[in-house]
Design a protein around this motif. Structure first.
Motif, PDB file in Angstrom:
ATOM      1  N   VAL A 106     -80.475 -53.969  49.850  1.00 34.28           N
ATOM      2  CA  VAL A 106     -81.465 -52.177  49.527  1.00 34.28           C
ATOM      3  C   VAL A 106     -80.177 -51.223  48.772  1.00 34.28           C
ATOM      4  CG1 VAL A 106     -81.732 -50.011  50.992  1.00 34.28           C
ATOM      5  CG2 VAL A 106     -81.824 -52.215  52.117  1.00 34.28           C
ATOM      6  N   TYR A 107     -81.076 -51.598  47.815  1.00 32.53           N
ATOM      7  CA  TYR A 107     -80.539 -50.274  46.573  1.00 32.53           C
ATOM      8  C   TYR A 107     -81.599 -49.140  46.628  1.00 32.53           C
ATOM      9  CZ  TYR A 107     -77.951 -54.194  44.578  1.00 32.53           C
ATOM     10  OH  TYR A 107     -77.177 -55.265  44.220  1.00 32.53           O
ATOM     11  N   ASP A 108     -81.429 -47.827  45.983  1.00 32.24           N
ATOM     12  CA  ASP A 108     -81.793 -46.642  46.032  1.00 32.24           C
ATOM     13  C   ASP A 108     -82.611 -46.441  44.776  1.00 32.24           C
ATOM     14  OD1 ASP A 108     -79.733 -46.144  44.356  1.00 32.24           O
ATOM     15  OD2 ASP A 108     -78.737 -44.705  45.648  1.00 32.24           O
ATOM     16  N   ASN A 109     -82.778 -45.410  44.193  1.00 33.96           N
ATOM     17  CA  ASN A 109     -83.887 -45.337  43.550  1.00 33.96           C
ATOM     18  C   ASN A 109     -82.178 -45.099  41.566  1.00 33.96           C
ATOM     19  OD1 ASN A 109     -82.798 -42.779  43.535  1.00 33.96           O
ATOM     20  ND2 ASN A 109     -84.699 -42.383  43.086  1.00 33.96           N
ATOM     21  N   GLU A 110     -81.438 -44.956  42.315  1.00 30.14           N
ATOM     22  CA  GLU A 110     -80.613 -45.083  41.021  1.00 30.14           C
ATOM     23  C   GLU A 110     -79.216 -46.323  40.921  1.00 30.14           C
ATOM     24  OE1 GLU A 110     -77.951 -41.990  41.967  1.00 30.14           O
ATOM     25  OE2 GLU A 110     -79.806 -39.807  41.123  1.00 30.14           O
ATOM     26  N   ASN A 111     -80.728 -47.526  41.952  1.00 33.48           N
ATOM     27  CA  ASN A 111     -80.059 -48.716  41.747  1.00 33.48           C
ATOM     28  C   ASN A 111     -77.936 -49.140  42.123  1.00 33.48           C
ATOM     29  OD1 ASN A 111     -80.356 -51.544  41.016  1.00 33.48           O
ATOM     30  ND2 ASN A 111     -79.196 -51.881  39.237  1.00 33.48           N
ATOM     31  N   ARG A 112     -78.183 -47.800  43.771  1.00 33.43           N
ATOM     32  CA  ARG A 112     -77.023 -47.935  43.958  1.00 33.43           C
ATOM     33  C   ARG A 112     -77.004 -48.888  45.221  1.00 33.43           C
ATOM     34  NH1 ARG A 112     -75.206 -41.463  43.752  1.00 33.43           N
ATOM     35  NH2 ARG A 112     -77.394 -41.689  44.937  1.00 33.43           N
ATOM     36  N   LEU A 113     -76.352 -49.220  45.160  1.00 33.93           N
ATOM     37  CA  LEU A 113     -76.185 -50.179  46.348  1.00 33.93           C
ATOM     38  C   LEU A 113     -75.749 -50.073  48.328  1.00 33.93           C
ATOM     39  CD1 LEU A 113     -76.367 -53.078  47.785  1.00 33.93           C
ATOM     40  CD2 LEU A 113     -73.957 -53.338  47.465  1.00 33.93           C
ATOM     41  N   ILE A 114     -76.557 -49.704  48.948  1.00 38.16           N
ATOM     42  CA  ILE A 114     -76.951 -49.136  50.212  1.00 38.16           C
ATOM     43  C   ILE A 114     -76.448 -50.194  51.264  1.00 38.16           C
ATOM     44  CG2 ILE A 114     -78.224 -47.649  51.918  1.00 38.16           C
ATOM     45  CD1 ILE A 114     -79.889 -46.779  49.552  1.00 38.16           C
ATOM     46  N   LEU A 115     -77.193 -51.229  51.409  1.00 36.61           N
ATOM     47  CA  LEU A 115     -77.209 -52.217  52.355  1.00 36.61           C
ATOM     48  C   LEU A 115     -77.426 -53.925  51.716  1.00 36.61           C
ATOM     49  CD1 LEU A 115     -76.693 -53.002  55.859  1.00 36.61           C
ATOM     50  CD2 LEU A 115     -79.797 -53.415  54.680  1.00 36.61           C
ATOM     51  N   GLY A 116     -76.472 -54.274  52.118  1.00 32.09           N
ATOM     52  CA  GLY A 116     -75.975 -56.106  51.475  1.00 32.09           C
ATOM     53  C   GLY A 116     -74.710 -56.269  51.343  1.00 32.09           C
ATOM     54  N   ARG A 117     -73.925 -57.777  50.727  1.00 35.63           N
ATOM     55  CA  ARG A 117     -72.142 -57.683  50.273  1.00 35.63           C
ATOM     56  C   ARG A 117     -73.097 -57.199  48.451  1.00 35.63           C
ATOM     57  NH1 ARG A 117     -72.569 -63.889  51.505  1.00 35.63           N
ATOM     58  NH2 ARG A 117     -74.427 -63.344  51.326  1.00 35.63           N
ATOM     59  N   ASN A 118     -71.504 -56.576  48.524  1.00 33.65           N
ATOM     60  CA  ASN A 118     -71.614 -56.531  47.616  1.00 33.65           C
ATOM     61  C   ASN A 118     -71.391 -57.835  45.832  1.00 33.65           C
ATOM     62  OD1 ASN A 118     -70.621 -55.015  44.291  1.00 33.65           O
ATOM     63  ND2 ASN A 118     -68.897 -53.728  45.215  1.00 33.65           N
ATOM     64  N   VAL A 119     -72.543 -58.176  45.756  1.00 30.35           N
ATOM     65  CA  VAL A 119     -71.917 -59.484  45.457  1.00 30.35           C
ATOM     66  C   VAL A 119     -73.414 -59.749  43.761  1.00 30.35           C
ATOM     67  CG1 VAL A 119     -70.828 -60.889  46.650  1.00 30.35           C
ATOM     68  CG2 VAL A 119     -73.099 -61.035  46.752  1.00 30.35           C
ATOM     69  N   PRO A 120     -72.881 -60.449  43.009  1.00 29.83           N
ATOM     70  CA  PRO A 120     -73.692 -60.418  41.900  1.00 29.83           C
ATOM     71  C   PRO A 120     -75.553 -60.967  42.297  1.00 29.83           C
ATOM     72  CG  PRO A 120     -71.750 -61.546  40.664  1.00 29.83           C
ATOM     73  CD  PRO A 120     -71.571 -61.253  42.177  1.00 29.83           C
ATOM     74  N   LEU A 121     -76.176 -60.318  42.113  1.00 26.43           N
ATOM     75  CA  LEU A 121     -77.418 -60.944  42.760  1.00 26.43           C
ATOM     76  C   LEU A 121     -77.927 -62.580  42.103  1.00 26.43           C
ATOM     77  CD1 LEU A 121     -80.041 -57.439  42.741  1.00 26.43           C
ATOM     78  CD2 LEU A 121     -78.869 -59.049  44.655  1.00 26.43           C
ATOM     79  N   PRO A 122     -78.282 -63.494  42.308  1.00 28.73           N
ATOM     80  CA  PRO A 122     -78.874 -64.268  42.541  1.00 28.73           C
ATOM     81  C   PRO A 122     -80.091 -64.829  41.362  1.00 28.73           C
ATOM     82  CG  PRO A 122     -79.520 -64.436  44.295  1.00 28.73           C
ATOM     83  CD  PRO A 122     -78.190 -62.825  44.144  1.00 28.73           C
ATOM     84  N   ASN A 123     -80.545 -65.309  40.977  1.00 30.77           N
ATOM     85  CA  ASN A 123     -82.052 -65.704  39.747  1.00 30.77           C
ATOM     86  C   ASN A 123     -82.704 -66.020  40.452  1.00 30.77           C
ATOM     87  OD1 ASN A 123     -80.372 -65.499  37.508  1.00 30.77           O
ATOM     88  ND2 ASN A 123     -79.840 -67.967  37.416  1.00 30.77           N
ATOM     89  N   ASP A 124     -82.783 -65.760  41.866  1.00 36.98           N
ATOM     90  CA  ASP A 124     -84.429 -66.423  42.593  1.00 36.98           C
ATOM     91  C   ASP A 124     -83.730 -65.201  42.806  1.00 36.98           C
ATOM     92  OD1 ASP A 124     -84.583 -69.009  41.173  1.00 36.98           O
ATOM     93  OD2 ASP A 124     -83.564 -69.952  42.739  1.00 36.98           O
ATOM     94  N   ILE A 125     -84.684 -64.118  43.505  1.00 38.43           N
ATOM     95  CA  ILE A 125     -85.116 -63.083  44.313  1.00 38.43           C
ATOM     96  C   ILE A 125     -86.372 -62.839  43.910  1.00 38.43           C
ATOM     97  CG2 ILE A 125     -82.794 -62.327  43.722  1.00 38.43           C
ATOM     98  CD1 ILE A 125     -83.327 -60.345  41.673  1.00 38.43           C
TER      99      ILE A 125
END
Length: 464
Positions: A106-125
């Motif tokens: 879950v990210y806010d509207n400023e693209n800050r991580l709110i929930l989840g692991r702080n890892v690079p996002l995979p390609n298939d999302i």
């Protein structure tokens, strides 16, 4: 069914079964690929729907609190939302988070991580916006998915489908194997019958026949085989009769010669001119018989050369009558002719002259003294017709039907005692057949036999 690779049955079986095997494998692989792609698309669509529900639930919570504090302070809210969605979709007891297929961020509207692991996002999302009731996008729900099947329940379902697919493929192969054996046997049955029949023919059993089943090529082949066997059987009977007739015809003059010579040798008879003349007469009979046999064998196998040309047949008839006139006078037989002045047709003059001599010889031998011969020429139905009639003795219809068979003689006055070989009319039949005509025998109004000969007239466009 014996299996030998060189046999037609084995090759036919292997060809049909290999085709069935290839089709089953292709169908199995096609079904597997179709299932896997369809199931993965189903998983993606399900994850997309789940992300939308999560985004809607988070938007409702955001409307109540006015910020993301409710999620930052308590992550269990997110998992409660997931459990609620799972329970609603599956109607099953809530499962643990480790059983889910996808990972969520879950990210806010400023693209800050709110929930989840702080890892690079995979390609298939999958990216789903969190939109509040006033239409403002306040964040994003991101879900990852893979190209494969990762959920344990889904994997078990996929394995079960694969086992079922292989089971169906195996059963299909068994059915294909049974069908192939039955088809191969069905196709090869008529061929085997023909093979057995051919072997019997080769061994000299010309009475063999095969069952004609169906109207396809094999049925036609069986019909042709039976026709061939019937023809060979008929020819074999004719050959045996021919050899018996030849030996019988040769035995009589040879026996006479042997008896005469033995009588001279033993002194019973003297070698007088009369005795020598009798021996010479029997020798001439043998020579004539051998010559007739030679002519008949040539005409039977088509070795006689026919030089067809436009010729007048009337002088040929007059020539035959003129050359036997002294014999006609000797037996006091009159000849009545009804001939045109000229009749040009397409014939071989030498062969037709031979035919006319045979007809005249037949009438001279078998017509009683003080008899009569009538020779008529008629042009009818665009064909030349010659009618050769003589007086008694006559023949029955049954005897007339056999008159052109070799060595055939009617009983009674038309017998061997008259000196004929029984081959003259058989030679006539072959000559007329080579001229594309026809010849028949019937009872004559004069009390004897009427020989009717029909020859096609030469077409005008060919007369040049």
């Amino acid at each position: 069914m014996k299996f030998r690779f060189s046999s037609v049955s084995t090759r036919l079986f292997l060809a049909i079964f290999a085709t069935c095997l290839l089709l089953v494998v292709i169908m199995h692989q096609g079904v597997r690929l179709s299932f896997q792609h369809g199931f993965i698309d189903y998983i993606k669509e399900n994850d997309q729907q789940r992300a939308e529900l999560i985004a809607d639930a988070l938007a409702e919570q955001y409307d109540e609190t006015g910020s993301w504090r409710f999620l930052i302070r308590n992550e269990r809210v997110f998992f409660n939302i997931l459990r609620s969605i799972e329970h609603h979709q599956r109607s099953l007891p809530p499962s643990k988070p480790k059983g889910w297929r996808s990972y969520f961020w879950v990210y806010d509207n400023e693209n800050r991580l709110i929930l989840g692991r702080n890892v690079p996002l995979p390609n298939d999302i999958l990216r789903q916006p969190v939109v509040t009731s006033d239409g403002k996008t306040v964040g994003w729900v991101i879900a990852s998915y893979g190209d494969g099947i990762s959920n344990e329940i889904d994997r078990r379902f996929d394995e079960q489908q694969m086992m079922t697919s292989w089971l169906i493929a195996g059963l299909s192969l068994i059915v294909a194997l049974i069908a192939t054996i039955l088809l191969a046997r069905g196709f090869l049955k008529p061929i085997k019958r023909l093979l057995d029949g051919t072997n019997q023919l080769a061994n000299g059993d010309f009475s063999t026949r095969v069952t004609e089943v169906g109207r396809d090529e094999l049925g036609q082949l069986a019909k042709d085989f039976n026709h061939l066997a019937s023809t060979l059987e008929k020819n074999e009977h004719m050959r045996r009769d021919y050899m018996a007739d030849i030996s019988h015809e040769l035995r009589t003059p040879l026996s006479v010669l042997q008896g005469e010579l033995e009588a001279v040798q033993d002194g019973v008879r003297q070698a007088t001119p009369e005795t020598i003349s009798s021996l010479l007469a029997e020798t001439h009979t043998l020579i004539k018989l051998v010559n007739d046999l030679h002519q008949l064998s040539l005409s039977d196998r088509g070795s006689l050369v026919y030089r067809l040309q436009s010729a007048d047949i009337i002088p040929l008839i007059d020539m035959v009558i003129g050359q036997v006139r002294w014999r006609l006078e000797e037996k006091q037989i009159t000849v009545e002719t009804h001939l045109p002045n000229q009749q040009i047709i397409n014939i071989d003059p030498d062969r037709i002259l031979q035919l006319l001599y045979n007809l005249m010889e037949n009438s001279l031998r078998y017509t009683d003294a003080n008899g009569k011969i009538i020779i008529r020429v008629v042009i009818e139905h665009n064909q030349f017709s010659l009618y050769w009639e003589d007086s008694a003795p006559g023949l029955t219809s049954e005897q007339c039907s056999h008159l052109f068979e070799r060595f055939y003689r009617a009983e009674g006055s038309r017998s061997r005692a008259s000196g004929g070989s029984g081959l003259g009319l058989a030679i006539c039949y072959n000559i007329i057949e080579a001229h594309k005509g026809s010849i028949q025998a019937s009872a004559s109004p004069l009390g004897g036999v009427c020989i009717a000969i029909h020859l096609p007239l030469k077409q005008k466009e060919n007369e040049q």
